[in-house]
Design an enzyme around this catalytic site. Structure first.
Site, PDB file in Angstrom:
ATOM      1  N   GLN A   1      -2.172  -1.969 -11.960  1.00 45.25           N
ATOM      2  CA  GLN A   1      -1.874  -1.359 -10.663  1.00 45.25           C
ATOM      3  C   GLN A   1      -0.401  -1.512 -10.340  1.00 45.25           C
ATOM      4  OE1 GLN A   1      -3.728  -4.660  -7.850  1.00 45.25           O
ATOM      5  NE2 GLN A   1      -2.020  -3.622  -6.831  1.00 45.25           N
TER       6      GLN A   1
ATOM      7  N   VAL B   1      -5.919  -5.886  -6.484  1.00 52.75           N
ATOM      8  CA  VAL B   1      -7.065  -5.064  -6.880  1.00 52.75           C
ATOM      9  C   VAL B   1      -7.338  -5.229  -8.369  1.00 52.75           C
ATOM     10  CG1 VAL B   1      -7.937  -2.702  -7.026  1.00 52.75           C
ATOM     11  CG2 VAL B   1      -6.741  -3.468  -4.974  1.00 52.75           C
ATOM     12  N   TYR B   2      -6.281  -5.309  -9.168  1.00 54.49           N
ATOM     13  CA  TYR B   2      -6.444  -5.587 -10.600  1.00 54.49           C
ATOM     14  C   TYR B   2      -7.237  -6.884 -10.793  1.00 54.49           C
ATOM     15  CZ  TYR B   2      -5.112  -6.587 -15.460  1.00 54.49           C
ATOM     16  OH  TYR B   2      -5.126  -6.875 -16.804  1.00 54.49           O
ATOM     17  N   GLY B   3      -6.837  -7.938 -10.080  1.00 56.54           N
ATOM     18  CA  GLY B   3      -7.533  -9.215 -10.194  1.00 56.54           C
ATOM     19  C   GLY B   3      -8.973  -9.128  -9.741  1.00 56.54           C
TER      20      GLY B   3
ATOM     21  N   LYS C   1     -11.036  -7.356 -12.410  1.00 61.64           N
ATOM     22  CA  LYS C   1     -11.275  -8.236 -13.548  1.00 61.64           C
ATOM     23  C   LYS C   1     -12.289  -9.329 -13.201  1.00 61.64           C
ATOM     24  CE  LYS C   1      -8.551  -6.542 -16.779  1.00 61.64           C
ATOM     25  NZ  LYS C   1      -9.090  -6.036 -18.051  1.00 61.64           N
TER      26      LYS C   1
END
Length: 271
Positions: free
Chosen positions: A114, A175-177, A180
């Site tokens: 992101q 948001v990536y975290g 995941k």
């Protein structure tokens, strides 16, 4: 431990064996295989004896890596695959079975990053884009892979590529975290669901790794590589090959009693 079990283990320990590759005679499917960790994994899996099918949207990169593997004496082919598209994912997994007759193992590595920054600054369209690849993609892939393993090899293993950024607050890539972390949850659920069928499901959580994706992060957040490296107990970032080694082990029969694990490969960053 029973005496019988002890005798079996003693027999195993005393038996002379010939060293073989971790993935000898296995058919392996790798997403995001055109570059970075995915490309390193495809090369490593082939060196370890697997017949590898590389999948990604980047045809030119896939072709290059496939040719490198073949030139080194490995067996590989490639197939285009859009992780956000269910038909494309199913077709790619089906192609692996068509090429080599079965599917034994899969490494769901493909992902996208992101734009870094606070979560309230991420446009909705970007949220939808990265969600489609980073969460919907592994879910679609696992569905297709479980079906293919079940129908062909009967037993097998899947590894999802997560991130050490999923294990705590991640204000730079929130948001990536979060996506995941959702992959971690899917991994655990799949491990419990399919374990009785002999299908193991694990994930790896890499720390800072020197890939094109991290280069992109550095361009958007100058100095991030140096800052994260300075905080790492080993004092350096990982190479893609080091992350691939962890995936190879989890996919191999040497990890036969390991499932449902999120394996940190982060140089001690979350110790």
């Amino acid at each position: 431990m029973s005496r019988a079990a002890g005798r079996r283990l003693d027999g195993m320990n005393n038996t002379s064996v010939t060293a073989t590759g971790l993935l000898d005679d296995k058919v392996a499917f790798v997403t995001g295989a055109g570059r970075g960790i995915g490309a390193a994994a495809a090369r490593l899996f082939a060196r370890e004896g697997a017949r590898v099918v590389l999948a990604a949207r980047t045809q030119a990169q896939l072709k290059t890596v496939t040719e490198e593997i073949r030139a080194a004496g490995g067996t590989a082919d490639h197939v285009p695959c859009d992780l956000a598209d269910a038909d494309s994912v199913r077709a790619a997994v089906d192609r692996a079975v068509e090429l080599y007759g079965r599917l034994d193992v899969a490494f769901n590595n493909g992902a996208t990053i992101q734009p870094p920054g606070p979560m309230d600054q991420l446009p909705e369209a970007e949220f939808d884009r990265i969600s489609a690849v980073n969460l919907r993609g592994p879910w679609l892939a696992m569905k297709a892979e479980v079906a293919a393993i079940r129908a062909t090899a009967g037993r097998g293993a899947i590894v999802n590529n997560s991130s050490v950024g999923s294990l705590a607050a991640n204000p730079e890539l929130p948001v990536y975290g979060a996506l995941k972390r959702a992959v971690n949850s899917l991994t655990g659920s799949a491990a419990v669901t399919y374990g009785r069928e002999g299908i193991r499901v694990n994930a790896i959580a890499p720390g800072l790794t020197l890939t094109e994706m991290v280069d992109e992060w550095e361009r958007d957040s100058p100095g991030i590589i140096d800052r994260l490296t300075a905080q790492n107990p080993l004092g350096r970032a990982a190479g893609p090959e080091e992350i691939a080694e962890a995936a190879a082990w989890l996919l191999s029969d040497r990890a036969s009693y390991v499932t449902g694990v999120i394996l940190q490969v982060d140089g001690g960053a979350r110790a």
